[in-house]
Design a protein around this motif. Structure first.
Motif, short mmCIF file in Angstrom:
data_model
loop_
_atom_site.label_atom_id
_atom_site.label_comp_id
_atom_site.label_asym_id
_atom_site.label_seq_id
_atom_site.Cartn_x
_atom_site.Cartn_y
_atom_site.Cartn_z
N UNK A 150 0.87 -1.18 0.00
CA UNK A 150 0.00 0.00 0.00
C UNK A 150 0.90 1.22 0.00
N UNK A 151 0.75 2.08 -1.00
CA UNK A 151 1.54 3.31 -1.07
C UNK A 151 0.61 4.48 -1.31
N UNK A 152 0.69 5.46 -0.42
CA UNK A 152 -0.18 6.64 -0.46
C UNK A 152 0.66 7.89 -0.65
N UNK A 153 0.17 8.80 -1.50
CA UNK A 153 0.87 10.05 -1.79
C UNK A 153 -0.03 11.22 -1.37
N UNK A 154 0.42 11.97 -0.37
CA UNK A 154 -0.31 13.12 0.14
C UNK A 154 0.33 14.44 -0.30
N UNK A 155 1.13 14.43 -1.37
CA UNK A 155 1.92 15.61 -1.74
C UNK A 155 1.08 16.76 -2.28
N UNK A 156 -0.11 16.47 -2.80
CA UNK A 156 -0.97 17.56 -3.29
C UNK A 156 -1.96 17.93 -2.19
N UNK A 157 -1.98 19.19 -1.82
CA UNK A 157 -2.80 19.66 -0.71
C UNK A 157 -4.26 19.24 -0.89
N UNK A 158 -4.84 18.67 0.15
CA UNK A 158 -6.25 18.30 0.14
C UNK A 158 -6.55 17.02 -0.63
N UNK A 159 -5.51 16.33 -1.10
CA UNK A 159 -5.75 15.13 -1.90
C UNK A 159 -4.81 14.01 -1.47
N UNK A 203 -6.14 7.38 4.66
CA UNK A 203 -6.36 8.52 3.77
C UNK A 203 -7.37 9.50 4.35
N UNK A 204 -8.50 8.99 4.80
CA UNK A 204 -9.57 9.88 5.26
C UNK A 204 -9.36 10.38 6.69
N UNK A 205 -8.31 9.92 7.37
CA UNK A 205 -7.98 10.48 8.67
C UNK A 205 -7.23 11.81 8.51
N UNK A 206 -6.82 12.11 7.28
CA UNK A 206 -6.11 13.36 6.97
C UNK A 206 -7.11 14.37 6.44
N UNK A 207 -6.65 15.58 6.31
CA UNK A 207 -7.49 16.68 5.82
C UNK A 207 -7.51 16.67 4.29
N UNK A 208 -8.27 15.73 3.73
CA UNK A 208 -8.37 15.63 2.27
C UNK A 208 -9.83 15.72 1.85
N UNK A 209 -10.02 16.09 0.59
CA UNK A 209 -11.37 16.11 0.02
C UNK A 209 -11.46 15.20 -1.20
N UNK A 210 -10.35 14.53 -1.54
CA UNK A 210 -10.36 13.66 -2.72
C UNK A 210 -9.31 12.57 -2.55
N UNK A 211 -9.70 11.34 -2.86
CA UNK A 211 -8.80 10.18 -2.90
C UNK A 211 -8.91 9.59 -4.29
#
Length: 197
Positions: free
Chosen positions: A99-108, A137-145
């Motif tokens: 599992x690899x997640x990229x949070x580099x783009x703000x809100x995504x 993913x959804x524990x962070x401040x994002x609006x899109x996955x």
């Protein structure tokens, strides 16, 4: 450039896949974990050797090739970037899912790589892994996955993502050199994708 209706030739030595891009813009209803003795372990930091081994064992059957030829330095720069997180699905003390997640783009968040080894397909392990991915993913401040998959992947991949709460929004054709022809990957990898030399 738009492709015309009908057949389009792909040169010998190339491969072509239909890529489906999917997204969700809100956390979906939680699905129960299937029964199984799995756990998630964060690789902190992920090393190139560890990553290559797991990436190959999970993705070789599906012709995952984009990171195979990277140097140690280039691979480390990607997987150890500040906003990238890599996790292993652990079964009986062995890493059997990536599992690899990229949070580099703000809100995504982009689900960069997701999969389990062949022996775990159909056991519920992927559902467990997806539940963890959604939790993180959804524990962070994002609006899109978002995630993308292609016709080289498991035939049930798109349906699995849709059951998980993603919706398809874009389709593309990806053309690349066949990595089996230059030795980047074994010639017998991804038997469902014929080589045309």
């Amino acid at each position: 450039m738009l492709l015309p209706d009908g057949y389009s030739d792909i040169p010998a030595g190339k491969i072509a896949a239909v890529v489906t891009h999917l997204e969700m813009t809100a956390s979906p209803p939680r699905r129960d974990d299937p029964p199984g003795a799995w756990r998630l372990r964060k690789a902190d930091p992920p090393t190139p050797d560890w990553y290559r081994d797991l990436y190959r064992r999970v993705g070789e059957e599906w012709l995952w090739f984009t990171r195979v030829g990277l140097s140690d330095a280039d691979l480390a720069a990607r997987i150890q970037a500040p906003d990238v997180e890599a996790y292993a699905l652990v079964v009986d003390g062995h890493d059997e899912g990536l599992l690899e997640l990229d949070f580099s783009e703000a809100g995504q968040c982009e689900l960069l790589y997701f999969g389990v080894t062949a022996r775990l397909i159909g056991t519920g392990a992927a559902r467990f892994l997806m539940n963890r991915a959604l939790d993180i993913a959804w524990s962070r401040d994002i609006s899109r996955l978002s995630v993308h998959t292609c016709t080289f992947d498991h035939p049930a991949a798109v349906a699995f993502y849709q059951r998980s709460g993603f919706r398809a929004f874009r389709r593309q054709i990806e053309v690349a050199d066949d990595p089996r022809l230059d030795g980047t990957m074994p010639r017998d990898a991804a038997g469902h994708v014929p080589m045309i030399e």
